[in-house]
Design a protein around this motif. Structure first.
Motif, PDB file in Angstrom:
ATOM      1  N   ILE A 393       0.968  -1.214   0.003  1.00 52.36           N
ATOM      2  CA  ILE A 393      -0.070  -0.235   0.402  1.00 52.36           C
ATOM      3  C   ILE A 393       0.883   1.130   0.017  1.00 52.36           C
ATOM      4  N   GLY A 394       0.460   2.190  -0.818  1.00 56.18           N
ATOM      5  CA  GLY A 394       1.023   3.631  -1.392  1.00 56.18           C
ATOM      6  C   GLY A 394       0.686   4.242  -0.183  1.00 56.18           C
ATOM      7  N   LEU A 395       1.568   5.648  -0.448  1.00 62.27           N
ATOM      8  CA  LEU A 395       1.200   6.670   0.934  1.00 62.27           C
ATOM      9  C   LEU A 395      -0.586   7.517   0.300  1.00 62.27           C
ATOM     10  N   SER A 396      -0.250   7.589  -1.132  1.00 62.49           N
ATOM     11  CA  SER A 396      -1.889   7.855  -1.390  1.00 62.49           C
ATOM     12  C   SER A 396      -3.068   7.224  -1.665  1.00 62.49           C
ATOM     13  N   GLY A 397      -2.411   5.340  -0.892  1.00 58.07           N
ATOM     14  CA  GLY A 397      -4.193   4.983  -0.821  1.00 58.07           C
ATOM     15  C   GLY A 397      -3.466   4.047  -1.722  1.00 58.07           C
ATOM     16  N   GLU A 398      -3.081   3.777  -2.805  1.00 56.52           N
ATOM     17  CA  GLU A 398      -3.021   2.826  -3.998  1.00 56.52           C
ATOM     18  C   GLU A 398      -2.781   1.404  -3.365  1.00 56.52           C
ATOM     19  N   VAL A 399      -3.017   0.492  -4.099  1.00 58.34           N
ATOM     20  CA  VAL A 399      -2.470  -0.740  -4.037  1.00 58.34           C
ATOM     21  C   VAL A 399      -1.625  -1.025  -5.137  1.00 58.34           C
ATOM     22  N   ARG A 400      -0.644  -1.315  -4.817  1.00 59.77           N
ATOM     23  CA  ARG A 400       0.779  -2.083  -5.629  1.00 59.77           C
ATOM     24  C   ARG A 400       1.135  -3.523  -5.999  1.00 59.77           C
ATOM     25  N   THR A 401       1.263  -3.471  -7.236  1.00 65.17           N
ATOM     26  CA  THR A 401       1.422  -4.602  -7.230  1.00 65.17           C
ATOM     27  C   THR A 401       2.969  -5.323  -6.461  1.00 65.17           C
ATOM     28  N   VAL A 402       2.800  -7.191  -6.122  1.00 65.76           N
ATOM     29  CA  VAL A 402       3.509  -7.680  -5.271  1.00 65.76           C
ATOM     30  C   VAL A 402       4.732  -8.885  -6.748  1.00 65.76           C
ATOM     31  N   ALA A 403       6.390  -9.031  -6.379  1.00 65.14           N
ATOM     32  CA  ALA A 403       6.314  -9.809  -6.585  1.00 65.14           C
ATOM     33  C   ALA A 403       6.177 -11.984  -7.144  1.00 65.14           C
ATOM     34  N   GLN A 404       5.947 -11.917  -7.520  1.00 64.03           N
ATOM     35  CA  GLN A 404       5.832 -13.270  -7.189  1.00 64.03           C
ATOM     36  C   GLN A 404       4.620 -13.600  -6.591  1.00 64.03           C
ATOM     37  N   PRO A 405       2.996 -14.006  -7.482  1.00 65.52           N
ATOM     38  CA  PRO A 405       1.748 -13.613  -7.148  1.00 65.52           C
ATOM     39  C   PRO A 405       1.531 -15.411  -7.376  1.00 65.52           C
ATOM     40  N   GLU A 406       2.053 -15.802  -8.472  1.00 66.04           N
ATOM     41  CA  GLU A 406       1.721 -17.357  -9.200  1.00 66.04           C
ATOM     42  C   GLU A 406       2.326 -18.816  -7.856  1.00 66.04           C
TER      43      GLU A 406
END
Ligand code: TYD
Ligand code: MG
Length: 454
Positions: A393-406
């Motif tokens: 979660i970023g400071l402006s409330g955006e949800v950011r992608t993370v590595a290796q979801p699979e």
């Protein structure tokens, strides 16, 4: 003419000077200098020189990556696939965490897998104490030699005589070199002994393990001064009151430093934990407010953990913010985002965060589950325990992608998870490739909507 002279060594960082100083100019510690006598070299003394010459790069032959298994796969993985002959490996950790136990088990494993003998040097405990531990662990091999000795000279002589295939030194802080006048455990002693052990490991081409206690202040030198000398540094950590132990590589000349090994301390020694997710979710059966299932990756291994939050009204004074297992700064940041963007005021509430099982999570992918746990406790609304959460979660409330979801989803499916809430940016990569229901979210607002109003 040779004569002894004094030098002063900072017991914190190893800084050397010829006169005593009140404050170390290198690490800034006060009153940390101790005197050590060294054999000086006088004017006219002969200096030994050996002729060495450089080798052209293509002419250097690389030896095949030969490794010996310790028969403990969690330890092998952290070492990079087994021990390398000639390697000097330091294992640090708090007293009582299980270093002696681990290395006695490793020694037994190597003796079994390689067929050679192993020497366990105990400078801390008596032979009968070590024997009692071995009995408890069910170790009874005649190829294991025990030695109770404290001087490096005698230890090296025994190694010379018995030619073991592996050596364990327990511990570096309790052995000493006769030539130095300083006490065992001081920086000078620890350095000198390690240098000689390094020589021994390389010269005989055998693995040498040294145990080091992590010490706080005081005159004992922590194993940190050794980290430059040795090939591999492993830390054994965990909460002593809990059964789980995590072995982590912080330096490894022979492999990656990302891997961790997980063990459980039982009444018959350390047991490998092959499937960590099951352990960390073991007590989980019902959905309760404040408890959320999260996904994290340590090295190459994904696993599921339970994150708990407790939000209670402050009864007195300043609100408390306590976090165990997640960086408290990160939790404060997430609380600020929740207040500003989520419109949830924690101002007058005490907030506690805990990761079940004593794990320390450093990945930002746990932002999303931490936020969900906080809101779940704040609103007294339970979150379904078969739903998995991950995302930054970023400071402006955006949800950011993370590595290796699979690989996170694969692990979740194995443990019977039904649904996953993840960053929208990760959704495409996994949708249709898993049997779980996949919900992508772009922002904090959307997340709260989906979880608590959906
Ligand atoms: P130890 O290996 O002596 O720790 P260290 O060398 O790091 O100081 O182990 C310490 C603890 O482990 C001690 O409190 C007893 C416990 N223990 C068990 O619970 N089961 C066992 O089989 C053994 C050998 C030790
Ligand atoms: Mg010990």
């Amino acid at each position: 003419m040779a004569r002894d002279r004094s030098i002063f060594v900072c017991q914190q960082c190893g800084y050397r000077t010829i006169k005593w100083l009140g404050k170390c100019p290198d690490c800034g510690t006060w009153n940390s200098f101790a005197e050590e006598r060294v054999k000086g070299r006088g004017v006219g003394d002969e200096v030994a020189t050996t002729a060495t010459s450089p080798v052209r790069l293509p002419e250097i032959k690389v030896e095949a990556g030969f490794r010996v298994s310790t028969n403990i796969s969690e330890l092998d993985r952290v070492l990079g696939g087994g021990v390398v002959p000639g390697g000097l490996i330091l294992i640090g950790g708090d007293p009582g965490i299980g270093k002696s136990t681990l290395l006695l088990q490793a020694l037994a494993g190597i003796v079994e897998s390689s067929g050679s003998s192993g020497l366990y040097v105990s400078a801390e405990e008596s032979l009968s104490q070590v024997k009692l531990r071995a009995e408890r662990l069910g170790i009874d091999s005649s190829h294991i030699l025990l030695l109770s000795e404290t001087t490096i000279e005698d230890i090296l002589r025994v190694i010379e005589d018995t030619k073991p295939g592996m050596v364990v030194i327990d511990s570096i802080q309790t052995i000493y070199c006769r030539e130095l006048s300083s006490a065992p455990g001081t920086v000078g002693q620890v350095r000198e002994c390690s240098a000689r052990l390094m020589e021994c490991a390389k010269g005989r081409n055998i693995p040498v393990f040294i145990i080091g206690h992590v010490t706080k202040e005081g005159s004992l030198a922590g194993p940190r001064v050794l980290e430059h000398i040795v090939d591999t540094v492993l830390y054994f950590e965990g909460d002593r009151s809990m059964a789980f132990r995590i072995l982590r590589a912080v330096k490894n000349r022979f492999g990656s430093t990302n891997e961790i090994g997980i063990f459980e301390m039982t009444d018959r020694g350390l047991r490998e934990v092959r499937n960590p997710s099951e352990i960390f979710l073991r007590q989980r059966q019902v959905s309760v407010p404040g408890t959320v299932t999260a996904s994290t990756i340590e090295g190459t291994r994904p696993f599921l953990v339970e994150i708990q939050a407790l939000v209670t009204p402050t009864t007195f004074g300043v609100p408390r913010r306590t976090s165990i297992g997640v960086d408290p700064q990160r939790v404060n940041l997430l609380i600020a985002v929740l207040e500003k963007i989520g419109g949830i005021q924690f101002g007058i509430a005490d907030v506690y965060i805990n990761v079940v099982g004593g794990l320390r999570l450093v990945e930002t992918a746990v932002d999303l589950p931490v936020v969900v746990a906080l809101v779940s406790s704040f609103r007294e609304m339970a979150v379904d325990y078969s739903t998995l959460f991950f995302g930054e979660i970023g400071l402006s409330g955006e949800v950011r992608t993370v590595a290796q979801p699979e690989i996170r989803l694969k692990e979740a499916e194995k443990t019977g998870m039904k649904r996953v809430v993840l960053p929208e940016g990760n959704r495409e990569r996994v949708e249709g490739r898993t049997g779980m229901e996949v919900i992508g979210v772009k922002s904090l607002t959307e997340l709260l909507e989906v979880v608590f109003n959906g």
